[in-house]
Write a protein that holds these residues in place. Structure first.
Motif, mmCIF file in Angstrom:
data_model
loop_
_atom_site.group_PDB
_atom_site.id
_atom_site.type_symbol
_atom_site.label_atom_id
_atom_site.label_comp_id
_atom_site.label_asym_id
_atom_site.label_seq_id
_atom_site.Cartn_x
_atom_site.Cartn_y
_atom_site.Cartn_z
ATOM 1 N N ALA A 436 0.816 -1.218 0.000
ATOM 2 C CA ALA A 436 0.000 0.000 0.000
ATOM 3 C C ALA A 436 0.845 1.261 0.000
ATOM 4 O O ALA A 436 0.403 2.313 0.468
ATOM 5 N N GLN A 528 2.001 -0.315 -4.810
ATOM 6 C CA GLN A 528 1.951 1.137 -4.884
ATOM 7 C C GLN A 528 3.305 1.711 -4.489
ATOM 8 O O GLN A 528 3.954 1.239 -3.555
ATOM 9 N N ASP A 607 -11.619 2.310 -1.032
ATOM 10 C CA ASP A 607 -10.460 2.523 -1.904
ATOM 11 C C ASP A 607 -9.372 1.483 -1.683
ATOM 12 O O ASP A 607 -8.577 1.205 -2.580
ATOM 13 N N ILE A 608 -9.341 0.865 -0.487
ATOM 14 C CA ILE A 608 -8.424 -0.245 -0.238
ATOM 15 C C ILE A 608 -9.035 -1.139 0.831
ATOM 16 O O ILE A 608 -9.691 -0.653 1.773
ATOM 17 N N ARG A 635 -8.219 -2.897 -4.433
ATOM 18 C CA ARG A 635 -8.075 -1.450 -4.567
ATOM 19 C C ARG A 635 -9.091 -0.941 -5.575
ATOM 20 O O ARG A 635 -9.388 -1.620 -6.571
#
Length: 743
Positions: A436, A528, A607-608, A635
């Motif tokens: 993340a 990410q 979103d996650i 995600r």
């Protein structure tokens, strides 16, 4: 053209700025800093550098800058300095006019240093150690600085300006990338000319990288102890000049070779980042040679031990530390950085042992003078800045603590990914944070996920192939009895009993090694943050288990392009290309903001989010279970905003762009696992399976599927689109009536 001078030539006063040697068409101005010298002589040499033609004191000293102007001096003049003052090591002074000194601002060198005892400022055989000055002339063994013309027709060259969130870095060695290229002329191999070879550019473009990060290409001093062993300092972290490129990297001794290389890389849309070493120099500790800074003003250029100025502070482990808190030393570093941007159009820098650069007298400080100076500089603040956030000094590990504007090498990402795929216990919580963007480290002071520069291998350590082929380092070729290099590799050779180190013909072992390597590469490219590939990992390059090949300037370190053509090399290469293409398509992976699960781009889809194999979020007990080696990461992100909104296509009224949802399923265990896909149900598409990297996306239809099998030691990527809530229609204006208002 080199001018010929007579011994009785005299210097005019000249100017104290700019530092270095600068030709104005009528002569050359020389300027060099020394706060403690009593006199500085300019020495001029013949075209071959062997004969000293003239020696003249610089006639003026303004604000500790010694300077003079030589009328009629021409481009190509070879020169050096000699500095006079006390030889008093106990007080930090090591002046010795018998030693020819390289201009710290030299922009081209006449050749390499030729080792001799005369290079040392003290008598090597003296019983008093470094306290007795040596009176031999070091000029015959020293390279000379060359007065150069920096003009170059850049045409319409402009920086590619790749946004950080789209950046893919390819770390390579300028020499090693072409030394084994049979399709490059022998005299061009290992030079800047080969760096911009069209076939190499095509490789980078097809791979999908956006920047090359070059190991140090500043001029270096080859270590004497390595040369005596028949080895060489290959990596180049031993800087001799901060303004001059390494002479051996020039095929024709012309500086424009580097500019042409940068020009062609830019034309291909590829940025150029330099690995730079401003934490220490090649002069080492008090027993090292005197080649430049030490002889010009040791007490100013270096950080000395308070109360024992004979010794050097050594938080770098390389013998010395540049004294960046000194304004003139800081100026030299900033002038060097700006020079490479302005003169060579370099796009960014990776700072070796950057914690040293941020050391003030009270320790590391993210507001140190160096960081403040770089971030406010109108030139340097606009290029990519990358720090290696550690050194060997007290409090030297500073990952996540460098100031906004810098990306940082994230070794926690490296170690976690290695340990997770090796099957170590208790790794999945740590892996969740690394995938993340390492928000726990970087989500502060308005930093972005690109601040985490993710890597699983680098020049220092195992290659990807060796990471799955060796359980321990094998550095015997370095001549240090395998004592050098780290013992903490988090690697495995993946043989059943751990006894098969390195090459094998066992197909089961080879298949397992390939499976783990593919999973690690996929983890890197789907996480990410900013991914960095190490050159050759894309086809499985090996260094035969050597995890510290700094001295191996040979085929052990060079890229073997023939290996890229083998079936195994081609398979891995195609997988990397595919993954980078997927990363460009899937903006949810390269999102430019941290996600914390508190935002829902689509109702019911955060979103996650993290899930267990049952399709549910892990409980606290499950997160704490050290034996669970599976994990699912979902995600979701709307398309990124256009950088220029006026060019974006307007959406129709009542229409919103679909939200992209990705689901990464990871299984580091030894058996296949079935994942139940989390709610809400979506029309998932299988995009990638690291155990079958050549499987096409249409190979397995996913309509209505609610479970997905993930093989052992594999990563699977799914994707879907979800419709966001429709934006409300704008209120319609009230209709006008035809009735006249009444009085």
């Amino acid at each position: 053209m080199t001018m010929t001078l007579q011994v009785n030539d005299r210097l005019m006063s000249g100017k104290p700025y700019p530092l270095g040697a600068h030709w104005d068409g009528l002569g050359v101005n020389f300027a060099v800093f020394s706060a403690n010298a009593s006199r500085v002589d300019l020495c001029l040499f013949s075209a071959n550098g062997r004969k000293e033609l003239s020696r003249m004191p610089l006639p003026e000293c303004t604000d500790e800058i010694w300077h003079g102007y030589l009328p009629n001096a021409a481009l190509g003049t070879l020169y050096g300095f000699r500095a006079f003052g006390p030889y008093d090591p106990a007080r930090g002074h090591r002046f010795n006019p018998h030693k020819l000194l390289l201009d710290p601002y030299a922009r081209q060198l006449s050749g390499p240093v030729r080792w001799s005892d005369a290079l040392f400022g003290y008598r090597l055989q003296s019983a008093r150690g470094d306290l007795t000055p040596d009176r031999r002339d070091s000029a015959p063994t020293m390279p000379k600085a060359i007065v150069v013309d920096e003009s170059f027709h850049w045409g319409d060259d402009r920086p590619p300006g790749v946004p950080w969130q789209d950046t893919i870095i390819y770390e390579t060695h300028l020499r090693g990338v072409s030394m084994l290229r049979d399709d490059v002329l022998p005299h061009l191999r290992g030079t800047f000319a080969a760096l911009c070879d069209p076939r190499f550019l095509d490789h980078l473009l097809r791979l999908g990288v956006t920047a090359v990060e070059l190991l140090p290409m500043h001029a270096i001093l080859q270590d004497r102890f390595l040369l005596e062993r028949g080895l060489r300092n290959y990596w180049g972290y031993n800087t001799l000049s901060y303004f001059a490129p390494e002479p051996s990297y020039l095929a024709t001794d012309q500086l424009h070779e580097l500019k042409v290389a940068v020009r062609r890389l830019h034309a291909a849309g590829i940025e150029v980042i330099l690995d730079v070493v401003y934490n220490h120099t090649c002069e080492g500790n008090e027993l090292g040679p005197t080649v430049s800074w030490r002889g010009l003003d040791n007490a100013s250029y270096y950080q000395l031990v308070p109360g024992d100025e004979r010794r050097y502070l050594n938080d770098t482990g390389c013998g010395n530390m540049l004294n960046l808190p000194h304004p003139r030393v800081l100026q030299m570093v900033l002038d060097s950085l700006r020079y490479w941007v302005r003169c060579y159009h370099i796009d960014g820098f990776r700072f070796d042992l950057a914690s040293t650069l941020g050391r003030e007298h009270n320790g590391f400080d993210p507001g140190a003078a160096f960081f403040d100076a770089v971030l406010q500089d109108p030139v340097l603040s606009c290029v990519k800045l990358i720090s290696e956030p550690w050194d060997l000094g007290p409090g030297g590990y500073q990952l996540g603590n460098h100031p906004p504007g810098f990306a940082e090498w994230n070794d926690k990402f490296r170690d976690t990914v290695r340990r997770y795929w090796r099957g170590d216990a208790g790794q999945r919580g740590e892996l969740a944070a690394r995938l993340a963007g390492s928000a726990d480290l970087f989500d502060r002071r308005h930093r972005r996920p690109w601040s985490s520069l993710n890597f699983i291998t680098a020049h220092d350590g195992f290659t990807l192939a060796d990471l799955v082929s060796y359980s321990a380092k094998h550095n015997e070729a370095n001549g240090e009895d395998n004592r050098d290099g780290t013992d903490h590799n988090h690697s495995a050779n993946w043989s059943p009993d751990g006894s098969v180190e390195g090459p094998t013909d066992d197909p089961a072992i080879l298949e397992r090694r390939a499976r783990v390597a593919q999973a690690m590469m996929a983890t890197l490219l789907l996480a990410q943050g900013t991914p960095m590939l190490t050159a050759g990992d894309e086809w499985g390059r090996s260094q035969q288990g050597n995890n510290n090949a700094y001295c191996q300037d040979n085929a052990l370190s060079w890229l073997d392009w023939k290996q890229a053509q083998t079936p195994q090399g081609q398979a891995l290469l195609q997988m990397v290309r595919r993954l980078l293409a997927l990363r460009r398509r899937l903006h949810a992976i390269g999102a430019n903001r941290f996600a914390h699960g508190n935002h829902e781009p689509v109702p019911g889809i955060g979103d996650i989010a993290w899930f267990d194999t049952d399709g549910r979020p892990p409980s606290p007990e499950a997160w704490a279970d050290p034996e669970i080696r599976t994990l699912a990461l979902r995600r979701a992100a709307a398309p990124p905003r256009a950088e220029r909104p006026e060019l974006a296509r307007p959406a129709r009224i009542g229409q919103a762009s679909p939200v992209q949802v990705t689901l990464v399923l990871l299984n580091a265990g030894d058996t296949d696992v079935v994942f139940h896909l989390p709610e809400p149900a979506l029309g998932w598409q299988l995009l990638f399976d690291s155990s079958q990297p050549d499987l096409p996306e249409a190979g397995l239809p996913m309509a209505g599927v609610t479970v997905q099998a993930v093989p052992a030691h594999a990563l699977v990527l799914l994707a879907a689109q979800a419709e966001p809530p429709r934006p409300p229609r704008p209120a319609m204006p009230a209709r006008a009536t035809s009735q006249e208002p009444t009085a």
